[in-house]
Design a protein around this motif. Sequence first.
Motif, PDB file in Angstrom:
ATOM      1  N   UNK A 152       0.853  -1.192   0.000  1.00  0.00           N
ATOM      2  CA  UNK A 152       0.000   0.000   0.000  1.00  0.00           C
ATOM      3  C   UNK A 152       0.885   1.237   0.000  1.00  0.00           C
ATOM      4  N   UNK A 153       0.578   2.181  -0.887  1.00  0.00           N
ATOM      5  CA  UNK A 153       1.360   3.424  -0.896  1.00  0.00           C
ATOM      6  C   UNK A 153       0.559   4.569  -0.280  1.00  0.00           C
ATOM      7  N   UNK A 154      -0.509   4.232   0.416  1.00  0.00           N
ATOM      8  CA  UNK A 154      -1.326   5.201   1.137  1.00  0.00           C
ATOM      9  C   UNK A 154      -1.826   6.337   0.241  1.00  0.00           C
ATOM     10  N   UNK A 211       6.178   2.171   0.321  1.00  0.00           N
ATOM     11  CA  UNK A 211       4.973   2.336   1.123  1.00  0.00           C
ATOM     12  C   UNK A 211       5.216   2.414   2.613  1.00  0.00           C
ATOM     13  N   UNK A 212       6.435   2.181   3.063  1.00  0.00           N
ATOM     14  CA  UNK A 212       6.675   2.098   4.505  1.00  0.00           C
ATOM     15  C   UNK A 212       7.494   3.264   5.052  1.00  0.00           C
ATOM     16  N   UNK A 261       2.342  10.405  -1.190  1.00  0.00           N
ATOM     17  CA  UNK A 261       1.310   9.817  -0.329  1.00  0.00           C
ATOM     18  C   UNK A 261       1.880   9.033   0.841  1.00  0.00           C
ATOM     19  N   UNK A 262       3.059   8.419   0.616  1.00  0.00           N
ATOM     20  CA  UNK A 262       3.593   7.515   1.635  1.00  0.00           C
ATOM     21  C   UNK A 262       3.979   8.273   2.903  1.00  0.00           C
ATOM     22  N   UNK A 317       3.277  11.495   3.563  1.00  0.00           N
ATOM     23  CA  UNK A 317       2.417  12.621   3.889  1.00  0.00           C
ATOM     24  C   UNK A 317       1.153  12.193   4.606  1.00  0.00           C
ATOM     25  N   UNK A 318       0.309  13.183   4.905  1.00  0.00           N
ATOM     26  CA  UNK A 318      -0.957  12.877   5.549  1.00  0.00           C
ATOM     27  C   UNK A 318      -1.932  12.293   4.538  1.00  0.00           C
ATOM     28  N   UNK A 319      -2.943  11.602   5.037  1.00  0.00           N
ATOM     29  CA  UNK A 319      -3.880  10.929   4.142  1.00  0.00           C
ATOM     30  C   UNK A 319      -5.292  11.506   4.202  1.00  0.00           C
ATOM     31  N   UNK A 320      -5.659  12.101   5.314  1.00  0.00           N
ATOM     32  CA  UNK A 320      -7.014  12.640   5.410  1.00  0.00           C
ATOM     33  C   UNK A 320      -7.036  14.037   4.786  1.00  0.00           C
ATOM     34  N   UNK A 331       3.087  13.324  10.939  1.00  0.00           N
ATOM     35  CA  UNK A 331       1.998  12.743  10.145  1.00  0.00           C
ATOM     36  C   UNK A 331       1.093  11.789  10.922  1.00  0.00           C
ATOM     37  N   UNK A 362      -2.861  12.590  11.267  1.00  0.00           N
ATOM     38  CA  UNK A 362      -3.859  11.675  10.700  1.00  0.00           C
ATOM     39  C   UNK A 362      -4.823  11.194  11.768  1.00  0.00           C
ATOM     40  N   UNK A 363      -4.264  10.880  12.933  1.00  0.00           N
ATOM     41  CA  UNK A 363      -5.093  10.344  14.013  1.00  0.00           C
ATOM     42  C   UNK A 363      -6.168  11.343  14.425  1.00  0.00           C
ATOM     43  N   UNK A 422      -9.319  12.294  11.491  1.00  0.00           N
ATOM     44  CA  UNK A 422     -10.144  11.278  10.843  1.00  0.00           C
ATOM     45  C   UNK A 422     -11.506  11.877  10.491  1.00  0.00           C
ATOM     46  N   UNK A 423     -11.890  11.789   9.238  1.00  0.00           N
ATOM     47  CA  UNK A 423     -13.191  12.358   8.858  1.00  0.00           C
ATOM     48  C   UNK A 423     -14.329  11.527   9.428  1.00  0.00           C
TER      49      UNK A 423
END
Lengths: 576, 338
Positions: free
Chosen positions: A369-371, B115-116, B276-277, B279-282, B321, B325-326, B329-330
């Motif tokens: 997964x690349x998020x 991804x990690x 994306x890896x 950075x933030x996701x929401x 990050x 993200x925590x 959360x939307x």
Amino acid sequence: MLQQLFSFKGGVKPDTNKAPSVQAPIGTAPLPRLLVVPLHQSIGGMPNPLVEAGDRVLKGQLIGSADQWLSSAVHAPTSGTVRAIEERVAAHPSGLPTLSVVIEPDGQDQWIERQPLDYQALEPERVREVLRDAGVVGLGGAVFPSHAKLSAAKAVAMEELVINGAECEPYMTCDDLLMRERADDIVRGSGIFRDLLQPKRVLIGIEDNKPEAAAAMKAAVERLGENFEVITVPTRYPAGGAKQLIRVLTGKEVPASKRSPEMGVQCFNVATAYTAWRAIAHGEPVLSRIVTLTGNVEQARNWDVLLGTPLRDFVALGQARPDTNGYLMGGPMMGFEMPGLDAPIIKATNCIIASSARLFPPPAPEMPCIRCGACAEACPHELQPFEMYWFARARNFGKTQEYNIFDCIECGCCSYVCPSHIPLVQYFRFAKSEIWSREREKAMADAAKARFELRNEREEREKAEKAERLAKAAAAKAAAKKPEPADNATPASATSGVDAPVDADPAAAKKAAIAAAMERARQQRESVQPKNTDGLSIAQRKEIAEIEARRAPLQARQTALDTENTEPQRTKSNDQ
Amino acid sequence: MNFTTPPYLIQDVSVQRIMLQVLAALLPGIAVYVWLLGPIVLLQIAIATIACVLAEAGMLKLLNKPLALFLGDGSAIVTAWLIALAFPPLSPWWLIVVGALFAIVVAKHLYGGLGQNPFNPAMIAFAVCIVSFPALMSQWPPVDLPGGFAEHLALVMGTAPRLDAMSGATPLDALKTALKLAEGTQAVPNILADARTFGHFAGRGWEWVGVAYLLGGLWLWQRRIISWHAPFAFLAGIGVLSGALWVVNPAGFASPIFHLFSGGAMLGAFFIVTDPVSGCTTPRGKLIFGFGAGALAYVIRVFGGYPDGVAFAVLLLNICVPLIDLYTQPPIFGMKNK
């Protein structure tokens, strides 16, 4: 009137591929040589078999009765002879066997006596019972017993009844054709639901890629003089999900923690409404359904198929191409691969797709997964699938619940858009089943612990009671030895008699009260709990009946003795 | 029976295709670069690519991961190009190789591979090199670079001494140094009037590189490879802070436009904070992450000791990050009014 539409977030737009199967009208599938009718075709309890091998059955005859409120009856789809009641492979991805009634049709298709009812003259509760006994369940694929959905919430007025004709899964056209050809009965069936639920409005939602169906439904509504609103909604998977369609038509979002009636809305599939009408007004239980046969076949078409028709007989109607490598039941987004050609068509079978490597190429290798968040954008329930995936993979199931894994409807949008080709839905199913099995284990452990503690308590209590009885008996003996002829009543009879509460000892009174309460609870439990003789085969039941018959005289004598011994206690508990 | 799983329909997307589009979006910027400095830029990119791909292959081999699958994803090439474009042109080859190795081996694979990685590999490369080789990492050639490809090649290969004519400061650095030397006697507009270093709205020539990155980034946004949140917030972070100071004291601070088109602002906005890896996701998280990185980059480049602050700002925000993200959360379907 201009209907204001709402939209749900997320969703995807795969190619619909619906055109091939809507060219021809609904055909009637021929009688197969054998019908394999699974007894368990709905959510809820397992129906009990009512026939045995060798019985002749008529079309529409009850062969499996609903065993509890949340269950649904099963019927013989045609007349013929019951050949066996045995475990047969189920139309389920597991391929596990399920108890099925195997019927050899006699070709006469002879009906039982059908009893058309005027439902308006019936008690609502009776209508629900008729629907249950006619085997009416959600034919959109969830097969939830419909009668159990036909009660409004006590505290909330029913505002909207949604009739779901969206049919968002690609390839699938069974509801489309049903609406085109049998719109009147769908509208009439919706009328039954409307009368039971008393909503303010009835909204029929149809995706805008089915203009013919929408036109047919509009015409039927007009013809029958109903005030139902037929509304076309934008084509976007999963617009046909109950919660999504409710959102689009009413703006209400039903969370996983609530049932939709609690928000004043209820949703039924069009085919369910159709079968409800046939069941009530024609006395025809659910014996067949419309199934789309499409995909890698020469003849894509919708068929009216008897339930229990083996897949082998059904797919022969479509002439699968040589490179066919399997058959999917349901749509390509949420369906599954049928475990074999022997598996039968059941109430949940809305579509059979012949698959091939060309139509559904094998998935590319899974990457990390690349998020990228594409899954979160596609999720119609606005979850964070990549986070749930991360924790499911790490077997951190508590965290998956914090990210609301039980709000996931497994629609497959996340897997569809994932650039890393991660089978996300599989991870979520895995996590859910792990959580369920852990909860079951915990519940069992808790129950065992409670049983153990109760037993310890009871043993101690009995020990104490015995000691008390012995002590009292000894005292009585001692008293009897003394020459006191004036006092006839012994202390022992005083405690067990009616005047026990007068006894000065409060501890003894409390104990007696507890014992009485426990006895009441035991009797209640016995009357509520199903006996372990339920769900047995006919032969086993016969055997048990014979044994019972032999036992009866003995038992009568025993009961008489027991009654004598426990008379005081029984009177007491009967007073309650 | 083969155990296949739904959905059977899969969109025609892949990590590889995403990475290829990111590379394509860098092409306009690279084209302007080549127009300004000549083909030596392409050599830099080639060096970085070879170093990154070899490092990636070595690590995959060492970790027993499928070589073809992971080399084919193109993520190492994206890292390579970002390193080549973030490092000063005409850097000696080994500087780029050191950066590339550190990015791929340490920042990426030692943290678990694709991804990690919690940190942006290209920014790690930049940070490691600017701390270790501050002089080399601060020398930026002027846009009217003397000499031809042969002379540039000799510089990169280290076979010729580095001449003053070939190296200078970035426009940002030039402004900072000029302000410091003037000790308040010179106003920013006067300094920026120097047409040898400064152009229409930022560094002479370099400003067009920024414009090209902007165009590439907008294309990525239009293709839905990136969302608008992080780039917008990053540019807003730089713009708001620089705008406020510029309004208060236009003599002491350059305009927001100057800052937005100088240094790594545009590259950072569309190609770094959008990673994306790391950075933030929401959506809200991306806004916070982008704004924080932009504001911090501005503070470091104006008040700090380094010529630009994008790398450090991004790395510092990378640390935050998980927390962001925590807490961002939307709300999910059906739970919006709770």
